[in-house]
Design a protein around this motif. Structure first.
Motif, PDB file in Angstrom:
ATOM      1  N   THR A   1     -14.693   9.903  57.370  1.00 34.79           N
ATOM      2  CA  THR A   1     -13.352   9.355  57.176  1.00 34.79           C
ATOM      3  C   THR A   1     -13.231   7.984  57.835  1.00 34.79           C
ATOM      4  O   THR A   1     -12.622   7.063  57.288  1.00 34.79           O
ATOM      5  CB  THR A   1     -12.314  10.350  57.755  1.00 34.79           C
ATOM      6  OG1 THR A   1     -12.426  11.559  57.005  1.00 34.79           O
ATOM      7  CG2 THR A   1     -10.907   9.823  57.671  1.00 34.79           C
TER       8      THR A   1
ATOM      9  N   ASP B   1      -7.218  10.968  55.955  1.00 33.66           N
ATOM     10  CA  ASP B   1      -6.704  12.199  56.579  1.00 33.66           C
ATOM     11  C   ASP B   1      -5.210  12.027  56.831  1.00 33.66           C
ATOM     12  O   ASP B   1      -4.789  11.682  57.922  1.00 33.66           O
ATOM     13  CB  ASP B   1      -7.390  12.447  57.938  1.00 33.66           C
ATOM     14  CG  ASP B   1      -8.822  12.933  57.775  1.00 33.66           C
ATOM     15  OD1 ASP B   1      -9.274  13.075  56.628  1.00 33.66           O
ATOM     16  OD2 ASP B   1      -9.481  13.183  58.798  1.00 33.66           O
TER      17      ASP B   1
ATOM     18  N   SER C   1     -10.881  16.473  58.346  1.00 31.19           N
ATOM     19  CA  SER C   1     -10.574  16.438  56.914  1.00 31.19           C
ATOM     20  C   SER C   1     -10.615  17.850  56.365  1.00 31.19           C
ATOM     21  O   SER C   1     -11.472  18.642  56.736  1.00 31.19           O
ATOM     22  CB  SER C   1     -11.589  15.585  56.157  1.00 31.19           C
ATOM     23  OG  SER C   1     -11.646  14.286  56.681  1.00 31.19           O
TER      24      SER C   1
ATOM     25  N   ASP D   1     -13.856  10.857  49.907  1.00 29.89           N
ATOM     26  CA  ASP D   1     -14.145  11.259  51.293  1.00 29.89           C
ATOM     27  C   ASP D   1     -14.020  12.784  51.358  1.00 29.89           C
ATOM     28  O   ASP D   1     -12.939  13.328  51.195  1.00 29.89           O
ATOM     29  CB  ASP D   1     -13.139  10.574  52.230  1.00 29.89           C
ATOM     30  CG  ASP D   1     -13.303  11.046  53.669  1.00 29.89           C
ATOM     31  OD1 ASP D   1     -14.414  11.483  54.027  1.00 29.89           O
ATOM     32  OD2 ASP D   1     -12.311  10.977  54.426  1.00 29.89           O
ATOM     33  N   CYS D   2     -15.151  13.448  51.599  1.00 26.87           N
ATOM     34  CA  CYS D   2     -15.154  14.920  51.553  1.00 26.87           C
ATOM     35  C   CYS D   2     -15.043  15.503  52.958  1.00 26.87           C
ATOM     36  O   CYS D   2     -15.503  14.905  53.915  1.00 26.87           O
ATOM     37  CB  CYS D   2     -16.454  15.411  50.919  1.00 26.87           C
ATOM     38  SG  CYS D   2     -16.624  14.869  49.222  1.00 26.87           S
TER      39      CYS D   2
HETATM   40 MG   LIG Z   1     -13.211  13.363  57.452  1.00 21.11          MG
END
Ligand SMILES: [Mg+2]
Ligand SMILES: Nc1nc2c(ncn2[C@@H]2O[C@H](COP(=O)(O)OP(=O)(O)OP(=O)(O)O)[C@@H](O)[C@H]2O)c(=O)[nH]1
Length: 709
Positions: A23, A50, A61, A80-81
């Motif tokens: 992130t 986030d 996240s 963004d996982c």
């Molecule tokens: Mg993250």
């Protein structure tokens, strides 16, 4: 925003283990793409990725965030996982539409279990991987060891394109092997300073550059010939070979950053532009008719919805990747899966909480739209035709819990909310089990269930309760037994009379179709809950009319649906009805049904009845040094270890474990391995429970039923 052409797009899934800095890196990239004017941080709870309340609370996240960053003429779409294994479904959805995965590795910890698991998914889904070693500013950062691990786990095609010269506190410089320069990154966004490689690094840099040239040559025959002739390749040729190798998973480049201090990020974006495949440079995606789509913008429009999310102020948002043609706002399309018309009333480029409206987007791009009525994750939207894009396959659930509303009045509403949630998360399954009389939720882990609880309570305002789900036991018999039952009733009016004699035996696969009594007719049923019922008609001399045989079967089935021991389904039984009696006036179907039911019940009790329990194939993926603890724990769960394989420093343990013993396994596994292991499970078979367990189960059932009476 300008309309980016297919070649000007890079779709990157940012993946990797827990808290490696995905992130933070995405934030820095969005900043350099001018999507945000100031870089937030996870600690300050102000990143664009986030932003959900629970993510802020946990500084972690939880869902994937689709973002973009325009950079030097291209548009980098990033997803963004979350790193946490429970949310792997989000990563899989992202990998499905990404043209490469950027796997972030923390230079301090090296390869973690998250990276390992996600690597396997990239392999399965044939997605190219770029490694980014992050946190090089950390005092314990160790680049060499991280590279050693990467090679050990992922093979010798791991290829550094940069290396740090001063990893650790004070980190600011890398040798960039494609430029053959030293790049100095002043902390927090200063302009990169380019210098000549110092004498002391020249040999090492030279050697590493040669490895890149060789790797580039290996990916293309023409380049290979040229390399053999000339002994080297030009800069352009190296770039071309590398790009090809990366696109077909022949080469896995490694880049260096310290995302938190914004060091190396713009160079990383340049390298993404130059080496990561564009949407039309990968293997493409298959449709049901067998066609492969390569993101060609001149073909008829086709797009795949890979994510559906509920966003504040927008409602339901559908994220799609365009695989063919182009979309324009207010366009009418067909949802091929649900066979409905949909209007793309608005097209949005979304970067977390930032949203920008666009008029048009072409094949390869990722856009979002709102207010679709019939569209869910996994659906294809197309201009014409009925062909659809193959749906993503998600992992089997490995965690289950029963749920109920604290207030009975909310039951119906809860059902509707759960079904909506299941649409947004494809690894979250909701089922009302008629057998167990419970709503069973299943998914990837306890954290995922906590997230659902949070949403249901905070957003939908329904208080709920989780509790351990019942186990779907089965009942069967182990020996043969006979019984007869006469049903007789004569209380005024028409009487009832039926008498049935039957023998029951345990069924096993491949058993000969014969019994003590000659068989005159046989019916073979696959029971809806698994297992078999063989129903033999062995009546001689018309003792029972053929027309009553179905009624007897009905009575048997009723009892099988509610087994005599614990009320569970019975299975694997051969019933032979060999004698009986009728009354010329009083016999009817109801009488024979009741006689069949009671005779079966009697026989069952004398036939060595046993409880069967569901056994799962469990695969645990664990670092070798924790294997002993995991095995001991599995054995404590009545597990039987079936085998082991080693992969790098990890072991895969395969075991058969009763479902009844798997409650909260993820939590225990995580605590005995400090979160370094992962597992999967799949239903295997039913097996008899040991005698002591059986008597416990029966006792518990009887107590529960007493309470209910
Ligand atoms: Mg993250
Ligand atoms: N020292 C240092 N810390 C970093 C760096 N990048 C991220 N961090 C810190 O690492 C922690 C995790 O960062 P995140 O960006 O949330 O990591 P993530 O991979 O997105 O985490 P999850 O999505 O929850 O798996 C935060 O405290 C960051 O500030 C870095 O380059 N150097």
């Amino acid at each position: 925003m300008k309309v980016y052409q297919t070649k000007e797009i890079r779709n990157i899934a940012i993946v990797g283990g827990n808290r490696v800095g995905k992130t933070t890196l995405a934030e820095a990239m969005a900043f350099h793409g001018n999507v945000i004017s100031r870089r937030g941080s996870v600690e300050d709870k102000n990143t664009i990725s986030d932003y959900r309340e629970l993510e802020l609370e946990r500084q972690q996240s939880i869902q994937s965030t689709v973002m973009y960053a325009p950079f030097d003429g291209i548009k980098i779409n990033m997803i963004d996982c979350p790193g946490f294994d429970d949310f792997i479904g989000e990563t899989i959805s992202a990998l499905r539409v990404a043209d490469s995965a950027m796997m972030v590795i923390n230079a301090q910890n090296g390869v973690d279990v998250g990276a390992e698991i996600q690597w396997r998914w990239t392999k399965k889904m044939n997605v190219p991987v770029l490694f980014v070693i992050n946190q090089l500013d950390h005092e314990k950062a160790n680049f060499e060891d991280t590279i050693r691990q990467l090679k050990q786990y992922f093979g010798n095609s791991v290829l550094p394109l940069q290396y740090p010269v001063n990893a650790g506190a004070g980190f600011d410089s890398v040798i960039d092997l494609l430029q053959m320069k030293l790049l100095k990154f002043p902390a927090n966004g200063g302009k990169t300073i380019v210098e000549d490689i110092p004498e002391s690094e020249k040999d090492k840099a030279e050697e590493m550059y040669n490895a890149i040239v060789e790797a580039a040559a290996e990916n293309d025959e023409a380049l290979m010939d040229k390399f053999f002739e000339a002994g080297t390749l030009s800069e352009d040729e190296v770039a071309r070979g590398l790009k090809m190798g990366i696109a077909n998973r022949g080469t896995f480049p490694v880049f260096c950053v310290a995302a938190k201090n914004d060091q190396g990020v713009t160079r990383l974006m340049e390298l993404i532009k130059n080496t990561a495949p564009a949407p039309d440079e990968t293997a493409g995606v298959k449709t049901l008719s067998g066609k492969v789509l390569h993101c060609n913008s001149t073909e008829p429009m086709m797009a795949y919805v890979f994510k559906t999310a509920i966003e504040q102020h927008l409602g339901e948002v559908s994220f799609m990747k365009i695989y063919a043609g182009e979309v324009v706002s207010a366009m009418d399309v067909q949802n091929v899966n649900s066979n409905n018309k949909e209007r793309l009333s608005q097209l949005l480029c979304i970067a977390g909480k930032n949203r920008e409206q666009v008029e048009k987007a072409v094949a390869g791009d990722i856009v979002a739209t709102i207010k679709l009525k019939f569209t869910q994750t996994g659906h294809t939207l197309a201009k014409t035709g009925d062909d659809m894009i193959e749906q993503t396959v998600y992992p089997e659930p490995k965690f289950r819990t029963a749920v109920k509303a604290k207030n009975n009045a909310d039951d119906e509403k809860l059902g509707a909310v759960l079904n909506e949630l299941a649409k947004t998360d494809k690894t979250f399954l909701v089922e009302y089990s008629k057998e167990l009389k419970q709503i069973i939720l299943s998914g990837q882990g306890e954290q995922q269930m906590n997230l659902m609880k949070w949403i249901i309570e905070k957003i939908n305002k329904i208080e709920i309760e989780y509790f351990p789900p019942k186990i779907p036991y089965r009942e069967t018999i182990t020996k043969s037994a006979e019984a007869m039952y006469r049903h007789k009733k004569q209380s005024g009016g028409a009487g009832q009379f039926g008498e049935v004699h039957m023998m029951i035996e345990a069924y096993y696969e491949g058993m000969p179709n014969q019994t003590k009594y000659p068989i005159r007719g046989t019916e073979n049923y696959d029971l809806p809950w698994g297992g078999k019922l063989i129903y033999n008609n062995c009546i001689v001399g018309g003792a029972i009319d053929a027309r009553f045989m179905p009624a007897i079967l009905k009575g048997i089935m009723e009892k099988m649906e509610e087994g005599p021991l614990t009320g569970s389904y019975a299975r694997d039984i051969v019933v032979s009805v060999y004698d009986g009696k009728m009354h010329p006036v009083d016999s009817n179907e109801l009488s024979f049904k009741l006689a069949g039911r009671q005779a079966f019940r009697e026989a069952f009790k004398n036939a060595g009845p046993k409880i069967l329990e569901p056994i799962y194939d469990v695969e645990v993926f664990v670092p070798s040094d924790r294997m002993g603890d995991v095995m001991t724990d599995l054995q404590g769960r009545r597990g039987v270890v079936m085998g082991m394989d080693s992969e790098g420093e990890f072991q895969t343990i395969r075991a058969k474990v009763p479902l009844a013993e798997m409650n909260k396994y993820s939590t225990t596994l995580s605590s005995i391995t400090s979160g370094r292991a992962s597992y999967g499970m799949k239903f295997a078979e039913y097996q008899q429970v040991p005698a002591d367990v059986q008597s416990d189960i029966i006792k518990k059932y009887e107590e529960e039923n007493k309470e209910e009476e």
